[in-house]
Design an enzyme around this catalytic site. Structure first.
Site, PDB file in Angstrom:
ATOM      1  CE  LYS A 157      -4.191   1.609   2.312  1.00 32.95           C
ATOM      2  NZ  LYS A 157      -4.897   1.187   3.645  1.00 32.95           N
ATOM      3  NE  ARG A 200     -21.976  -4.821   4.609  1.00 35.06           N
ATOM      4  CZ  ARG A 200     -20.498  -5.004   3.827  1.00 35.06           C
ATOM      5  NH1 ARG A 200     -19.472  -4.219   4.089  1.00 35.06           N
ATOM      6  NH2 ARG A 200     -20.371  -6.116   3.602  1.00 35.06           N
ATOM      7  CD  GLU A 229     -18.759  -3.532   8.590  1.00 33.89           C
ATOM      8  OE1 GLU A 229     -18.263  -2.632   8.432  1.00 33.89           O
ATOM      9  OE2 GLU A 229     -19.170  -4.465   8.339  1.00 33.89           O
TER      10      GLU A 229
END
Length: 654
Positions: free
Chosen positions: A285, A399, A371
């Site tokens: 990254k 969610r 979640e």
């Protein structure tokens, strides 16, 4: 830097005419382009710098859009946009400019817009099944999923079904950089980290082309021909049990995700296999931009405007963020309440839990991008005698609705949900607006929802929320900086704050959360026209306070203002409660339309929705005085409202 190669790439097929050396030069041009342009507009920089070579290889091997490429979350799709003819980044994430995520209206190459993690494999499973069933077996489907998304349960539900039907062309590319927003956590992360740090992989990383050489004709034939569950290529380089050995999905890797030649050859092998294949790539990254590589927080996952050379943030300080106020107050509460713990779904820093974690490292649980699990496990923590504070972005709370309903509320669990980025969020577009939480969560029996209007109220309401032992509580606040403090002139017995109390009561304005500031401005405009407006902030918007019923009965009109969807919102609930109590005062429920709202600034979206003081005041005057005043729709600079002399304005003054 001369961008000659990049400017010549107008469609993916152009990549097939370039040599490996030219592709590597193109990768350098793309990185320079991203750094220069995202530094100017803000956006997801680190993730895109990490997938430059991978995206080039994908578009070189596969025929997009005939072969759909599905990006999990989609924040790493900037390179994909560049290679599919979208090289004007001047207005990235601004109205009229490119979206920060895939968007079908922009290009036929963009397939999935949802940008909620862990869904790409389900999409790819469905698309590939459809291709197989309708006889389009020459088409391939590619899902690009990060290792962080593999912490989400949906990916494993999808893998379970993908392994059940091998007769289709499906390639799963695992972009493994060890991070989502921050370092990936959990058993999956530990396993992949062992792969990344193994001596065998380090050797492979230095020369991953050897992987293709090692495969050879015999190994390629083996991968094409063997149908049984294999241990996967990973087990040849480590002593760990192959991660996918029991899923009956063929595995290739790990591959150096910055080696275009190795990526191309491996993806070609996967493409020709004729059944689902996992290609495991190791990427970095922030690759190629030292400030991002050196950033231990999140490697420039998402940035505002920055200096492209140093990476330093540009622009004036916008003030204290809502998130920072929450972080400070939760840490204070934690020092007083050892039973208060924190739960995050892979977003420790973005949701403000880092200070709490630094102070109380044993009282924070990061469950990964999960979640649903966060909410259900919080119910278990509450049963065990703790009070969990679950901090989630409002859009991702969608969610976990079933778990809030059936695991938390049904079991009377004392769990506090803190929803950051609630309401209109702006440049990240439809999937990141937090506009559904109020309408969705108020359906839950026994739930209590608070919406602070300023920093002082956030502190008050968080303390009140964690004091509730037997029901779910919700605290929601928007993205960005906290506005000025808005003191009350009185607090009623049930906690409702009166912000404006006129001598004559014509209109009752109920401002939800930060929209209380707008409500006060509306009252000021109405007062100038001789219309008395009482302004209140309920503080706790669910359940509806009894004093609101009494106040509504004493006024000619009730206006509710919220930055959630109007349909089924708090205004709707207030109107229902008034009817139940026999109060027939008219109610205007103002909010965001029930639409998917494209990326734009928060102010632009509020103007479109008519949620500005000028527009609201104009409409109230029209209703109260029976005339329509010509004011530009939602304009902040609109002239003061004027009423014709023959309307008898004086009769409405105190």
């Amino acid at each position: 830097m001369d961008m000659s190669l990049l400017s010549d790439v107008t469609r993916p097929s152009d990549l097939r005419t370039l040599t490996t050396a030219q592709l590597e030069e193109l990768a350098g041009e793309i990185r320079a382009f991203l750094i220069e342009n995202v530094a100017r507009t803000g956006g997801h920089l680190g993730p895109n710098l990490g997938v430059v070579e991978l995206t080039i290889a994908l578009h070189r091997v596969f025929d997009s859009p005939n072969d759909p490429i599905v990006f999990d979350t989609g924040h790493q799709s900037y390179v994909h946009k560049l290679l599919t003819g979208r090289q004007d980044f001047a207005a990235l994430r601004s109205r009229g400019g490119l979206a920060g995520y895939p968007q079908r209206a922009e290009s036929e190459h963009d397939i999935v817009e949802s940008s909620h993690a862990s869904s790409s494999l389900s999409w790819a499973d469905g698309i590939s099944r459809a291709f197989a069933q309708t006889g389009r077996r020459d088409r391939h489907v590619v899902a690009v999923v990060g290792d962080g998304a593999l912490t989400g349960g949906m990916t494993w539900e999808a893998l379970n079904n993908i392994s059940d039907d091998n007769d289709r062309n499906l390639v799963i590319v695992v972009n493994d950089n060890g991070r989502s927003y921050a370092p990936t956590i959990g058993g999956m992360a530990r396993y992949l980290n062992r792969v990344r740090t193994a001596d065998a992989y380090q050797s492979l990383h230095r020369g991953s082309r050897n992987l293709i050489t090692r495969l050879g004709p015999a190994a390629r034939a083996f991968y094409r021909g063997v149908r049984g569950g294999t241990r996967g290529f990973l087990s040849r380089f480590t002593n760990n049990e192959a991660l996918y050995s029991n899923l009956d999905i063929k595995y290739l890797g790990p591959i150096d995700g910055h080696d275009i030649r190795a990526l191309t050859e491996t993806l070609e092998l996967a493409k020709n296999y004729g059944a689902p294949v996992i290609v495991h790539t190791i990427t970095e990254k922030g690759r190629g931009y030292q400030p991002a590589v050196d950033d231990e927080a999140d490697q420039f996952h998402a940035v505002g405007r920055i200096d492209p050379v140093t990476g330093a943030t540009l622009g004036a300080d916008a003030g204290t963020a809502w998130t920072d106020v929450f972080a400070e107050e939760l840490t204070r509460i934690g020092a007083e309440r050892p039973d208060v713990i924190a739960v995050t779904a892979a977003m420790l820093r973005p949701t403000g839990l880092l200070p709490f974690a630094q102070r109380f490292p044993d009282r924070v649980y990061d469950v990964g991008i999960a979640e649903q699990h966060a909410a259900a496990s919080a119910a278990g923590l509450a049963y065990g005698g703790l009070h969990p504070v679950v901090a989630i972005y409002a859009t991702f709370m969608n969610r976990a609705f079933d778990q809030v309903l059936m695991d938390v509320a049904l079991h009377r669990a004392g769990v506090t949900f803190v929803l950051d980025r609630a309401g209109v969020t702006g440049p990240d577009g439809p999937s990141h607006h937090g506009i559904w939480d109020l309408a969705m969560l108020q359906l839950v029996p026994r739930i209590r929802i608070a919406a602070p209007r300023d920093a002082a109220r956030l502190r008050e309401e968080l303390a009140e929320a964690v004091a509730v032992p037997d029901a779910p509580t919700v605290l929601r606040y928007p993205k960005g900086a906290v506005g000025k403090e808005l003191p009350a002139v009185a607090r009623l017995d049930d906690g409702v704050d009166v912000l404006v109390k006129p001598q004559a009561a014509d209109v009752l304005i109920i401002g939800i959360g930060p929209m209380a500031h707008t409500a006060v401005e509306v009252a000021e405009r109405l007062s100038a026209q001789g219309i008395g407006a009482t302004v209140v902030d309920p503080r706790w918007v669910v359940p509806v306070a009894g004093s609101l019923v009494e106040l509504a009965a004493a006024h000619r009109l009730v206006i509710t203002i919220e930055d959630g969807i109007r349909v089924g919102g708090i205004g709707t609930r207030i109107r229902q409660v008034l009817r139940e109590n026999g109060v027939d005062t008219a109610v205007d429920e103002l909010g965001v339309p029930d639409e998917f709202i494209d990326h734009a600034s928060r102010d632009q979206i509020l103007v479109d929705a008519g949620l500005t003081a000028a527009k609201i005041a104009q409409d109230v005057v029209a209703q109260v005085l029976g005339t329509r005043i010509p004011v530009a729709r939602g304009s902040k600079d609109a002239a003061d409202l004027r009423v014709p002399d023959d309307e008898g304005v004086g009769s409405h003054k105190a």
